[in-house]
Design an enzyme around this catalytic site. Sequence first.
Site, mmCIF file in Angstrom:
data_model
loop_
_atom_site.group_PDB
_atom_site.id
_atom_site.type_symbol
_atom_site.label_atom_id
_atom_site.label_comp_id
_atom_site.label_asym_id
_atom_site.label_seq_id
_atom_site.Cartn_x
_atom_site.Cartn_y
_atom_site.Cartn_z
ATOM 1 N N GLU A 1 -16.253 -17.225 21.364
ATOM 2 C CA GLU A 1 -16.499 -17.637 19.977
ATOM 3 C C GLU A 1 -17.979 -17.521 19.627
ATOM 4 O O GLU A 1 -18.351 -17.093 18.543
ATOM 5 C CB GLU A 1 -16.014 -19.073 19.737
ATOM 6 C CG GLU A 1 -14.505 -19.237 19.766
ATOM 7 C CD GLU A 1 -13.799 -18.441 18.670
ATOM 8 O OE1 GLU A 1 -14.452 -18.034 17.694
ATOM 9 O OE2 GLU A 1 -12.588 -18.208 18.817
ATOM 10 N N THR B 1 -21.352 -10.884 15.186
ATOM 11 C CA THR B 1 -21.236 -9.677 15.996
ATOM 12 C C THR B 1 -19.832 -9.114 15.850
ATOM 13 O O THR B 1 -18.868 -9.876 15.840
ATOM 14 C CB THR B 1 -21.489 -10.029 17.492
ATOM 15 O OG1 THR B 1 -22.753 -10.663 17.616
ATOM 16 C CG2 THR B 1 -21.475 -8.793 18.363
ATOM 17 N N TYR C 1 -16.842 -24.646 12.769
ATOM 18 C CA TYR C 1 -15.923 -23.541 13.054
ATOM 19 C C TYR C 1 -15.591 -23.475 14.553
ATOM 20 O O TYR C 1 -14.426 -23.446 14.955
ATOM 21 C CB TYR C 1 -16.509 -22.199 12.582
ATOM 22 C CG TYR C 1 -15.767 -21.064 13.224
ATOM 23 C CD1 TYR C 1 -14.507 -20.705 12.754
ATOM 24 C CD2 TYR C 1 -16.263 -20.421 14.364
ATOM 25 C CE1 TYR C 1 -13.766 -19.721 13.388
ATOM 26 C CE2 TYR C 1 -15.530 -19.441 15.005
ATOM 27 C CZ TYR C 1 -14.293 -19.094 14.515
ATOM 28 O OH TYR C 1 -13.551 -18.141 15.160
ATOM 29 N N ASP D 1 -13.599 -19.207 9.465
ATOM 30 C CA ASP D 1 -14.698 -18.239 9.427
ATOM 31 C C ASP D 1 -14.657 -17.528 8.064
ATOM 32 O O ASP D 1 -13.882 -17.918 7.171
ATOM 33 C CB ASP D 1 -14.590 -17.251 10.600
ATOM 34 C CG ASP D 1 -13.426 -16.287 10.433
ATOM 35 O OD1 ASP D 1 -12.568 -16.515 9.551
ATOM 36 O OD2 ASP D 1 -13.382 -15.282 11.176
ATOM 37 N N CYS E 1 -2.334 -5.941 -0.535
ATOM 38 C CA CYS E 1 -1.365 -6.995 -0.835
ATOM 39 C C CYS E 1 0.064 -6.539 -0.545
ATOM 40 O O CYS E 1 0.921 -7.356 -0.200
ATOM 41 C CB CYS E 1 -1.506 -7.439 -2.292
ATOM 42 S SG CYS E 1 -3.152 -8.070 -2.659
ATOM 43 N N CYS F 1 0.957 -16.092 -2.873
ATOM 44 C CA CYS F 1 -0.481 -15.998 -3.141
ATOM 45 C C CYS F 1 -0.777 -16.235 -4.630
ATOM 46 O O CYS F 1 -0.403 -15.433 -5.492
ATOM 47 C CB CYS F 1 -0.983 -14.617 -2.717
ATOM 48 S SG CYS F 1 -2.716 -14.367 -3.086
HETATM 49 S S1 SF4 Z 1 -3.566 -13.269 0.619
HETATM 50 FE FE1 SF4 Z 1 -3.209 -12.663 -1.498
HETATM 51 S S2 SF4 Z 1 -4.971 -11.402 -2.032
HETATM 52 FE FE2 SF4 Z 1 -4.902 -11.539 0.202
HETATM 53 S S3 SF4 Z 1 -3.799 -9.720 0.827
HETATM 54 FE FE3 SF4 Z 1 -2.336 -11.413 0.674
HETATM 55 S S4 SF4 Z 1 -1.523 -11.227 -1.400
HETATM 56 FE FE4 SF4 Z 1 -3.359 -10.022 -1.353
#
Ligand code: SF4
Length: 366
Positions: free
Chosen positions: A46, A52, A129, A147, A205, A214
């Site tokens: 980590e 990097t 993180y 992250d 997407c 989403c």
């Molecule tokens: S999380 Fe949402 S914005 Fe990201 S790739 Fe999936 S559908 Fe697309």
Amino acid sequence: MASSPKPCSSPDPSGIAAALLDWFDGRRRDVPWRGERDPYPLLVAEVMAQQTRLDTAIPFHRRFMARFPDVRALAAADEDEVLKLWEGLGYYARARNLRRAAQVVVAEYGGRFPDTASELRRLPGVGPYTAGALASLAFGRPEPAIDGNARRVLSRLHDLEAATPSALDVPARSLLQGAPERPGALNQALMDLGSAVCTPRRPQCGECPVSAGCLARRRGTIALRPPARVRARPPTRYEAAAVVLREGRILVLRRPATGLLGGLWDFPSFSLAPSARPRATLAEGLRAELGLVCRVGDEIRELAHAFSHFRLRLALHSASWLDGEVRTDRPHRWATTDGLAELAFPVYQRRFIDRELRGRQGRPGS
Ligand code: SF4
């Protein structure tokens, strides 16, 4: 007048978690520490992977683990050797903190890592993180590890206007509740999705396992999430350094243990005022700060390097020792060019040493 977004229900955490884990299980990448439950190699991984690229970090991780196979070996290691193994990865404070963290684990925890995020955060160099990654991967704790990639995915999934740590913490924890038995894998899945599918520009997407939930996609706000960070152009610092030669050996000094490039070796170097001449600055600096009288020659090369917060331009000159002994509190050596290979240098100086000094002993700049 711009219409405000229609209210949308939040993505269902269990459904999202299941889809993410399914996707993750189907595309496991060949990363040496994937599936690892031992916190020590995970911590090394980590820390190395911060700032990097993964492909760069993997061979460093292999070499590091071969030399320091457990936390006690690293705790007992000489700092010079740790820095030498880190040479080329940059951000050397990470290496020093890693060694100090190993020492704390040995001295305060008997060589066994603490198993909660809050205790892990007490280790030098371990931030939220890294603590979340270790707690979830090694100890199965439902702790987020956010992250840059996970930040992007979460802020798009939930269409967050402000992707601050506290704004991200709530959806991240709620997602973890959707997969209580695999928090580490879920954290990794989020990060992988951000790096492979939900990329900063042109996210795929159509390939995304969680596109149905989403919110940013539904609302057409993907390009706005997360909001761009405004970065000022970093300033440029000018320095001059001398490759001082005395009877076939070259003067190198060790930098102070803390601060920029702490603990690494370098050639004597001095800040350069805008109108200053490098040769005069070097001759005066070598005399006043190190007690050496030298004849400073022409510029051998200008080295440039981009640090996170400034750019460095370093005028490197040849110089011949004429008189005086080195007067400084800093450790120093008159090293042969082969001897320079054993010391850890900033990467931009290492490249110069390997390409232009080694094999040309006694003739820098020739
Ligand atoms: S999380 Fe949402 S914005 Fe990201 S790739 Fe999936 S559908 Fe697309």
